[in-house]
Write an enzyme that holds these catalytic residues in place. Structure first.
Site, mmCIF file in Angstrom:
data_model
loop_
_atom_site.group_PDB
_atom_site.id
_atom_site.type_symbol
_atom_site.label_atom_id
_atom_site.label_comp_id
_atom_site.label_asym_id
_atom_site.label_seq_id
_atom_site.Cartn_x
_atom_site.Cartn_y
_atom_site.Cartn_z
ATOM 1 N N SER A 1 -40.367 -2.254 18.034
ATOM 2 C CA SER A 1 -41.128 -1.961 16.823
ATOM 3 C C SER A 1 -42.506 -1.543 17.299
ATOM 4 O O SER A 1 -42.886 -1.783 18.453
ATOM 5 C CB SER A 1 -41.225 -3.231 15.961
ATOM 6 O OG SER A 1 -42.293 -3.167 15.037
ATOM 7 N N TYR B 1 -42.826 -12.606 15.449
ATOM 8 C CA TYR B 1 -42.154 -11.311 15.450
ATOM 9 C C TYR B 1 -42.786 -10.407 16.512
ATOM 10 O O TYR B 1 -42.090 -9.766 17.310
ATOM 11 C CB TYR B 1 -42.274 -10.681 14.069
ATOM 12 C CG TYR B 1 -41.696 -9.292 13.955
ATOM 13 C CD1 TYR B 1 -40.331 -9.101 13.770
ATOM 14 C CD2 TYR B 1 -42.514 -8.161 14.027
ATOM 15 C CE1 TYR B 1 -39.794 -7.825 13.658
ATOM 16 C CE2 TYR B 1 -41.993 -6.888 13.917
ATOM 17 C CZ TYR B 1 -40.633 -6.727 13.729
ATOM 18 O OH TYR B 1 -40.113 -5.459 13.629
#
Length: 304
Positions: free
Chosen positions: A143, A156
């Site tokens: 990401s 995350y």
């Protein structure tokens, strides 16, 4: 080798980004194995392949944290196709909350899926990929959080930083075997990734983030409606594989962030001379990395 002779396995391949990648690969003629957890998503994906006159993928139910099942999946892919050319470690969860309040359960769940799932995919699938031979490829989906941190996604972000470091190192290891490795870092994409907290397993229910604010999370999810079409990300992923790109960025809107990272990093370096011995060690490290990227096997003996 023609695309219609190549086989790709995509974890979490029946919805969201994974399904975008799957459609791009199918459009290019790949045969597919797709893992899933949700039966409704699997049925919707199957309908797309049927409606478009495509060979149905090999659908494999899998929790990417389940190592035993991952081993079974590897054997099923081998039995069905007899080869594996592209591995896409895509499955993940997006969970938000203040990092200083996180519990062990928060860490165990998010890291277990986002980083552990990639590890499990590599350990289980690399033997078949290597046996298939040169020309194969691994894509680990991270990401933009692999570069950009923030106050609401600490775990995350940590998981994606970990995937980034693992992937960059793995590229050096597999280059001598003729297998490419790419890190895919998508930005905002039109998926349901934001709602992972609604599907949190009971085993990890003891969250430090407090009671789930469904209204706030649903409102946050509206931002994803502005995201890039997952198919477009999938097409850019495929182009990155064909170019053997080590890094695949799908979104163009991050130049300002990278400029700030670059400038802050340079400014943080001490303005002082380094001793010749340390400079030589770093020269050997850089030389070893370049040699590994070009296909030479590097050992620790090459670093001193």
């Amino acid at each position: 080798m023609k695309s219609n002779e190549r086989v790709a396995f995509i974890t979490g391949g029946v919805s969201g980004l994974g399904f975008g990648i799957a459609r791009a690969f199918s459009n290019a003629g790949f045969r597919l194995a797709l893992s899933y957890r949700n039966e409704a998503y699997r049925a919707e994906a199957e309908q797309w392949f049927a409606d478009n006159g495509r060979e149905l993928p090999l659908f494999l139910k899998l929790d990417v944290t389940d190592r035993a099942r991952f081993g079974e999946v590897a054997m099923e892919i081998d039995a069905h196709f007899g080869r594996l050319d592209v591995l896409v470690n895509n499955a993940g969860v997006s969970v938000f909350g203040p990092t200083d309040e996180a519990s062990y359960a928060d860490y165990d769940w998010i890291m277990g899926v986002n980083f552990g799932g990639v590890v499990n995919g590599l350990v289980s699938m690399l033997p078949l990929l290597k046996r298939t031979g040169p020309g194969g490829h691994v894509v680990n989906v991270a990401s933009m959080a692999a570069y950009l941190s923030g106050p609401q996604a600490g775990i995350y972000t940590a998981s994606k930083f970990a995937v980034r470091g693992l992937t960059e190192s793995l590229r050096y290891n597999l280059a001598p075997q003729g297998i490419g490795v790419s890190l895919l870092c998508p930005g905002l994409t039109r998926t349901n990734a934001w709602d992972s907290a609604f599907r949190r397993p009971e085993a990890f229910g003891d969250s430090g983030f407090g009671e789930l604010d469904r209204a706030a999370l649903t409102q946050f999810g509206t931002a994803f409606d502005l995201g890039m079409d997952p198919l477009e990300v999938g097409e850019k992923t495929l182009r990155g594989i064909e170019a053997n790109a080590g890094l695949i960025f799908s979104h163009p809107e991050y130049a300002e962030d990278f400029r700030e990272i670059y400038e802050a990093s340079l400014a943080a370096l001490p303005d002082e001379p380094a001793p010749e011995g340390r400079l030589e060690i770093e020269r050997l490290r850089r030389e070893g990395n370049r040699a590994a990227a070009s296909g030479r096997t590097i050992s620790i003996a090459d670093l001193t």
